[in-house]
Design an enzyme around this catalytic site. Structure first.
Site, short mmCIF file in Angstrom:
data_model
loop_
_atom_site.label_atom_id
_atom_site.label_comp_id
_atom_site.label_asym_id
_atom_site.label_seq_id
_atom_site.Cartn_x
_atom_site.Cartn_y
_atom_site.Cartn_z
N SER A 148 77.53 32.47 75.62
CA SER A 148 77.91 31.07 75.87
C SER A 148 78.25 30.87 77.35
O SER A 148 77.38 31.09 78.19
CB SER A 148 79.05 30.67 74.92
OG SER A 148 79.16 29.27 74.89
N ASP A 226 73.87 26.60 65.36
CA ASP A 226 74.94 26.58 66.37
C ASP A 226 75.25 25.11 66.70
O ASP A 226 74.38 24.37 67.18
CB ASP A 226 74.39 27.32 67.61
CG ASP A 226 75.38 27.44 68.74
OD1 ASP A 226 76.24 26.57 68.86
OD2 ASP A 226 75.24 28.40 69.50
N HIS A 260 77.53 29.81 66.32
CA HIS A 260 77.82 30.19 67.71
C HIS A 260 78.76 31.40 67.83
O HIS A 260 78.97 31.90 68.92
CB HIS A 260 78.46 28.99 68.42
CG HIS A 260 78.48 29.08 69.92
ND1 HIS A 260 77.33 29.06 70.69
CD2 HIS A 260 79.50 29.19 70.81
CE1 HIS A 260 77.64 29.14 71.97
NE2 HIS A 260 78.97 29.22 72.08
#
Ligand SMILES: N[C@@H](CCC(=O)N[C@@H](CSC=O)C(=O)NCC(=O)O)C(=O)O
Length: 282
Positions: A148, A226, A260
């Site tokens: 991320s 996600d 995620h």
């Protein structure tokens, strides 16, 4: 100087947590290191992992399940914190996506962040030298990966320093930060409104302008369930298009049903460690 905070035997090696006084940041910083059994005999290849928003140096070693695979391949794992802590800047603890836990791996140029929020130089100049100087980690065989915000960090640090980081991969990276809400907030806060200054920290901009493709493919995994992908914070398609433009080899895998979080990351960790080991141990 490194201060050892704790040490835990695991998978035949050791998981350690360290603190040190950072010259770049002007504050104490923490990081974690996994050393495989082979490190008792000499320097081993090292893989830096950059974590995402709200994470610390503890998130990766406790949640990603990477030590088993690093032990199998004889790799060290180094995971820094995600920002300075306790800089005393007004507003630094007000939001989870800016300030504390959200350093975005840039050198801030805008006040009041400029003096302390220097995660890019901290990592590239200071932590690499410290880890390879003080621990049995081989500076000639380093790779970088992350998740991320940390995936953005891994792609940008790797693309800008190909002699230092020889292998690159990312889980659900913020792949075009100049074009997403998280990146726009962080870059305008840390770098100001001049979008030209943002390009040096935007993986899609950097890869599109590569004069020569990197010698090895970049590996990116993305979960299709996600929520941040749906929110258009990640934009893997922008990075994919930019790689095509410059001829950079990219393995982008999209995984139905995965979100995620660290359950996703742990599911594909073996592939990432194997990707780096194949390059660093060739
Ligand atoms: N607001 C929430 C969610 C924060 C979050 O999802 N952080 C991700 C990284 S997002 C992009 O960088 C993360 O890795 N969290 C750590 C975890 O253990 O899942 C919050 O404040 O928790």
């Amino acid at each position: 100087m490194l201060e050892l905070l704790s040490e835990h035997r695991t998978f035949g090696g050791v998981q350690r947590f360290y603190r040190h006084e950072s010259k770049e940041i002007g504050l104490p910083m923490r990081f974690s290191v996994f050393l495989p059994a082979e490190a008792e005999q000499g320097a081993v290849p090292g893989l830096f992992y950059l974590a995402g928003l709200t994470c610390t140096e503890e998130t990766f070693p406790t949640k990603a399940g990477a030590q088993r695979y690093a032990a199998e391949h004889g790799l060290a794992l180094i995971a820094p914190d995600t920002s300075p802590r306790g800089a005393g800047i007004a507003g630094e603890d007000e939001s989870w996506d800016f300030g504390t836990g959200a350093g975005f791996y840039v050198d801030a140029t805008r006040e009041p962040w400029a003096g302390r929020y220097r995660m890019y130089s901290y990592l590239v100049r200071e932590l690499v030298a410290l880890v390879t100087g003080e621990l049995p980690v081989d500076r000639q065989r380093l790779g970088i990966f992350g998740h991320s915000m940390g995936g953005h960090g891994a792609l940008t640090l790797g693309l800008r320093n190909p002699e230092l980081f020889r292998s690159i991969s990312a889980f659900a990276p913020i792949a075009a930060p100049s074009r997403c809400p998280w990146g726009e907030k962080a870059f305008s806060g840390y770098l100001g409104e001049d979008r030209d200054a943002w390009r040096r920290y935007d993986a899609s901009e950097l890869v599109a302008r590569l004069s020569r493709p990197l010698p090895h493919p970049i590996l990116v995994d993305q979960g299709e369930a996600d929520s941040f992908l749906a929110d258009r914070q990640l934009l893997p398609e922008a990075f994919e298009a930019a790689c095509k433009e410059s001829g950079q080899s990219l393995t982008l895998r999209r995984h139905p049903g995965y979100d995620h979080g660290y359950y996703f990351i742990a599911s594909f960790m073996a592939d990432h460690i194997a990707h780096h080991a194949a390059i660093l141990k060739a």
